[in-house]
Design an enzyme around this catalytic site. Structure first.
Site, PDB file in Angstrom:
ATOM      1  N   VAL A 205       0.877  -1.186   0.000  1.00  0.00           N
ATOM      2  CA  VAL A 205       0.000   0.000   0.000  1.00  0.00           C
ATOM      3  C   VAL A 205       0.906   1.225   0.000  1.00  0.00           C
ATOM      4  CG1 VAL A 205      -1.710   1.313   1.294  1.00  0.00           C
ATOM      5  CG2 VAL A 205      -1.832  -1.188   1.271  1.00  0.00           C
ATOM      6  N   HIS A 206       0.800   2.053  -1.043  1.00  0.00           N
ATOM      7  CA  HIS A 206       1.652   3.243  -1.037  1.00  0.00           C
ATOM      8  C   HIS A 206       1.066   4.443  -1.778  1.00  0.00           C
ATOM      9  CE1 HIS A 206       2.657   2.114  -5.172  1.00  0.00           C
ATOM     10  NE2 HIS A 206       3.148   3.326  -5.318  1.00  0.00           N
TER      11      HIS A 206
END
Length: 371
Positions: A205-206
């Protein structure tokens, strides 16, 4: 032929590798400029070491910042480099702020630009990556598309004359690295997986749209914890910073946190996973190539090819994630829309042919380029 590549983030290093290998085979001069967009060792230097890419000739050390501030730092630092080197081609890769800065800087100096991974569209202009792609494609002189879908999208925007289908560079890199490993994954499985055998899901997740909204980020973390199998979340620096800022813990339930992985370990971990959960673009492709079902935490994707037969599903509402990852694995073999692993050879051949044809001026000045 003198080529200058501008890169700054993990996916770009993966795409750079086969281009660097191919240019070295032909004895071409290749300068690598690292913007410093990703500077953490696990997201930067480790890729150069593992993939056998020459260390950058220039590091701009732009560091972290908002899009406008980061891009302006890169622009100011790139300008004298391009003025000094005057390459035959400036290569830009993908959709990052590094790509945007390199495109604007090269266009301002009327240097020929080739955009690698051209033609991707999520049709969501709230995403910085989508805005960067649009600028990169419309200012570049040569658009090197990874898929037939990308070619169709370029044609719809009136860019067919500058476009060429070459295949996806990530296939080149993945196949080369796997071929170099006698027993795929044998010594590259990360220690945390070796210590905890059994089925697992891998997660990353970024994206800004996920990490910078505290309510959405909390919902995503809760959904990861509620998944039916252990979820190993590889914690990107941006994710770590936002979780600290918002007071969100990264443990509990099915959720387990781990550091980002070097390339070979990442591929081994992904290949052994029962599924991938991500908001990344490149990992959607790598999952499909490896035959791993993917659940994408977004409402759309720039890689619609991955949605075939449910190999990738879009999960805009995090509450639906536990059900999405529990779906049966698609029957049969995954499709192969990303080419044959020879994209870099086609790219370098095309660049050389156009260089030999005579001086090139920037497309930003109105040049018409034919593929």
């Amino acid at each position: 032929m003198k080529v200058l590549s501008v890169v700054g983030a993990r996916p770009q290093f993966v795409k750079l590798a086969p281009v660097a290998w191919q240019l070295a085979l032909g004895g071409d001069e290749h300068l690598i400029v690292h913007t410093g967009q990703h500077y953490d060792h696990l997201l930067s230097r480790s890729f150069f070491d593992e993939l056998g890419i020459p260390l950058p000739d220039v590091n701009l050390e732009a560091g972290s910042a908002g899009q406008a501030a980061q891009t302006s730092r890169m622009l100011a630092a790139l300008d004298p480099v391009l003025a000094r080197e005057r390459p035959d081609w400036v290569l830009t890769y993908g959709d990052t702020n590094s790509t945007l800065a390199a495109t604007l800087a090269a266009a301002a100096q009327e240097l020929p630009i080739a955009h690698l991974e051209a033609g991707l569209r999520s049709f969501d202009r709230t995403m910085p990556e989508e805005r960067n792609r649009l600028v990169a494609d419309h200012l570049a002189d040569l658009l090197l598309a990874p898929t037939a879908v990308a070619m169709t999208q370029l044609a719809a925007e009136g860019l067919a004359a500058r476009s060429l289908l070459v295949g996806d560079l990530m296939v080149d890199t993945l196949r080369t690295i796997r071929d170099r490993t006698a027993q795929p994954g044998e010594e590259r499985l990360p220690p945390f997986l070796a210590r905890h055998p059994g089925p697992y899901l891998l997660a990353t997740v970024h994206r800004q749209a996920t990490t910078d909204d505290p309510d959405r980020l909390a919902a995503v973390v809760a959904a990861l914890a509620a998944c039916p199998k252990p979820v190993w979340l590889l914690v990107h620096p941006r994710l770590a910073a936002r979780c600290r800022q918002f007071g969100i813990g990264l443990s509990g339930g099915s959720l387990r946190a781990a550091d980002p992985l070097p390339y070979r370990s990442m591929i081994a971990a992904l290949a052994g996973a029962d599924g991938l959960i991500t908001d990344s673009g490149g990992l959607q492709k790598e999952a499909l190539i490896l035959g791993v079902p993917c659940s994408t935490l977004r409402a759309g994707t720039e890689w619609p090819e991955t949605l075939h037969d449910g190999w990738n599903v879009l999960v805009p509402d995090p509450r639906e994630l536990p059900g999405a990852v529990a779906r049966p694995r698609p029957a049969g073999e995954p499709p192969t829309p990303f080419g044959d692993g020879a994209a870099a050879a086609r790219i370098v051949t095309e660049l050389a042919a156009r260089t030999d044809a005579g001086p090139v001026t920037s497309g930003a000045a109105g040049r018409t380029v034919t593929a």
